[in-house]
Design a protein around this motif. Structure first.
Motif, PDB file in Angstrom:
ATOM      1  N   THR A 152      43.756  38.511  40.059  1.00 13.71           N
ATOM      2  CA  THR A 152      43.027  38.715  38.807  1.00 13.71           C
ATOM      3  C   THR A 152      43.801  38.102  37.643  1.00 13.71           C
ATOM      4  OG1 THR A 152      41.973  40.706  39.668  1.00 13.71           O
ATOM      5  CG2 THR A 152      42.027  40.457  37.269  1.00 13.71           C
ATOM      6  N   LEU A 163      42.624  34.873  35.049  1.00 13.48           N
ATOM      7  CA  LEU A 163      42.324  35.127  33.637  1.00 13.48           C
ATOM      8  C   LEU A 163      43.085  34.166  32.731  1.00 13.48           C
ATOM      9  CD1 LEU A 163      42.459  39.028  33.667  1.00 13.48           C
ATOM     10  CD2 LEU A 163      40.420  37.597  33.467  1.00 13.48           C
ATOM     11  N   THR A 193      36.629  39.124  38.453  1.00 11.74           N
ATOM     12  CA  THR A 193      36.908  37.697  38.643  1.00 11.74           C
ATOM     13  C   THR A 193      36.455  37.327  40.048  1.00 11.74           C
ATOM     14  OG1 THR A 193      39.128  38.062  39.543  1.00 11.74           O
ATOM     15  CG2 THR A 193      38.970  37.759  37.144  1.00 11.74           C
TER      16      THR A 193
END
Length: 126
Positions: free
Chosen positions: A94, A98, A52
């Protein structure tokens, strides 16, 4: 070489996230979940962070490598495992980047729908 359960225990301890960080064994390796999102894979006693932009920004050195043959490259975490604060920031950044996983259809409902749409069975011949 599959990942050792002791290594998973080590990763959990280093992350210091308690029950918020979960791991599930998959095909001899593990997936790490934070906020119900897969944030990393653990393969061959190595941690591979999902790629990411926020995760990349927090890494001092970015090493991209697939966690297993045929997989897309992930960020290999090496030094970050030694620093609890850095590891927490990486895992949280992260997870925040997401999307939420898609809800799974309930199996009972799926079975009922399949049975309802199945063609009628003919009685066996005598």
């Amino acid at each position: 070489m599959a990942t050792d359960a002791d290594f998973i225990d080590y990763v959990h301890a280093q992350a210091g996230l308690g029950a918020a960080l979960a791991s599930k064994k998959m095909f001899g390796e593990y997936a790490l979940y934070l906020d119900d999102k897969v944030v990393a894979l653990v393969c061959d006693n190595q941690v591979f962070l999902k790629p990411t932009a926020p995760g990349r920004g927090l890494l001092h050195e970015v090493i991209e490598q697939p966690p297993y043959p045929g997989a897309k490259p992930h960020y290999l975490l090496a030094d970050a495992l030694e620093d609890t604060d850095a590891l927490q920031r990486l895992l949280r950044a992260t997870a925040d980047a997401l999307p939420l996983p898609k809800p799974k259809a309930k199996q009972a409902s799926a079975k009922k729908a399949a049975a309802k749409n199945a063609p009628a069975r003919k009685p066996p011949r005598s």
